[in-house]
Design a protein around this motif. Structure first.
Motif, PDB file in Angstrom:
ATOM      1  N   PRO A 199       0.942  -1.329   0.019  1.00  0.00           N
ATOM      2  CA  PRO A 199       0.261  -0.074   0.099  1.00  0.00           C
ATOM      3  C   PRO A 199       0.727   1.390   0.110  1.00  0.00           C
ATOM      4  O   PRO A 199       0.437   2.520  -0.296  1.00  0.00           O
ATOM      5  N   LEU A 200       2.272   1.332   0.182  1.00  0.00           N
ATOM      6  CA  LEU A 200       2.976   2.334   0.339  1.00  0.00           C
ATOM      7  C   LEU A 200       3.686   2.463  -1.170  1.00  0.00           C
ATOM      8  O   LEU A 200       4.335   3.446  -1.259  1.00  0.00           O
ATOM      9  N   HIS A 201       3.623   1.543  -1.992  1.00  0.00           N
ATOM     10  CA  HIS A 201       4.104   1.654  -3.284  1.00  0.00           C
ATOM     11  C   HIS A 201       3.726   2.986  -4.026  1.00  0.00           C
ATOM     12  O   HIS A 201       2.412   3.064  -4.278  1.00  0.00           O
ATOM     13  N   GLY A 202       4.655   3.770  -4.368  1.00  0.00           N
ATOM     14  CA  GLY A 202       4.447   4.854  -5.341  1.00  0.00           C
ATOM     15  C   GLY A 202       3.823   6.231  -4.460  1.00  0.00           C
ATOM     16  O   GLY A 202       3.925   7.155  -5.012  1.00  0.00           O
ATOM     17  N   LEU A 203       4.250   5.984  -2.960  1.00  0.00           N
ATOM     18  CA  LEU A 203       3.890   7.105  -2.211  1.00  0.00           C
ATOM     19  C   LEU A 203       5.277   7.678  -1.500  1.00  0.00           C
ATOM     20  O   LEU A 203       6.002   6.958  -1.329  1.00  0.00           O
ATOM     21  N   SER A 204       5.103   8.883  -1.839  1.00  0.00           N
ATOM     22  CA  SER A 204       6.522   9.691  -1.320  1.00  0.00           C
ATOM     23  C   SER A 204       6.434   9.754   0.072  1.00  0.00           C
ATOM     24  O   SER A 204       5.246   9.838   0.637  1.00  0.00           O
ATOM     25  N   LEU A 205       7.618   9.914   1.009  1.00  0.00           N
ATOM     26  CA  LEU A 205       7.528  10.094   2.433  1.00  0.00           C
ATOM     27  C   LEU A 205       6.732  11.299   2.505  1.00  0.00           C
ATOM     28  O   LEU A 205       6.249  11.569   3.727  1.00  0.00           O
ATOM     29  N   GLU A 206       6.836  12.417   1.519  1.00  0.00           N
ATOM     30  CA  GLU A 206       6.365  13.766   1.916  1.00  0.00           C
ATOM     31  C   GLU A 206       4.714  13.554   1.887  1.00  0.00           C
ATOM     32  O   GLU A 206       4.064  14.005   2.796  1.00  0.00           O
ATOM     33  N   ALA A 207       4.368  12.710   1.106  1.00  0.00           N
ATOM     34  CA  ALA A 207       2.880  12.929   0.782  1.00  0.00           C
ATOM     35  C   ALA A 207       2.524  11.960   2.163  1.00  0.00           C
ATOM     36  O   ALA A 207       1.314  12.287   2.630  1.00  0.00           O
ATOM     37  N   ILE A 208       2.989  10.838   2.686  1.00  0.00           N
ATOM     38  CA  ILE A 208       2.691  10.236   3.815  1.00  0.00           C
ATOM     39  C   ILE A 208       2.671  11.128   5.266  1.00  0.00           C
ATOM     40  O   ILE A 208       1.694  11.307   5.810  1.00  0.00           O
TER      41      ILE A 208
END
Length: 79
Positions: free
Chosen positions: A7-16
């Motif tokens: 579920p974290l694939h493709g998400l940036s740390l900034e977006a999280i």
């Protein structure tokens, strides 16, 4: 875990971090994960700087993000 199921694939740390701060607020985020970048003059930029060099803290942030997503899914009305 492959990219299709992560579920974290493709998400940036900034977006999280941005989504966590929006959902919980900085005060609650600092209570849930007791790190200074969430508790003292918090910002996305300072959090990213710390989390990128601190794997244990990043793991806690990613875990809280996954918890938040499960909670959001539970709260959605089922059609």
């Amino acid at each position: 875990m492959n990219g299709d199921k992560d579920p974290l694939h493709g998400l940036s740390l900034e977006a999280i971090v941005t989504e966590l701060a929006r959902y919980f607020g900085w005060d609650e985020l600092g209570r849930r994960i007791a790190i200074r970048c969430f508790q003292s003059e918090p910002s996305v930029a300072s959090s990213l700087k710390f989390l990128r060099k601190t794997p244990w803290a990043r793991a806690k942030v990613e875990s809280l993000y996954l918890f938040m997503r499960r909670e959001q899914a539970r709260q959605r009305p089922r059609s």
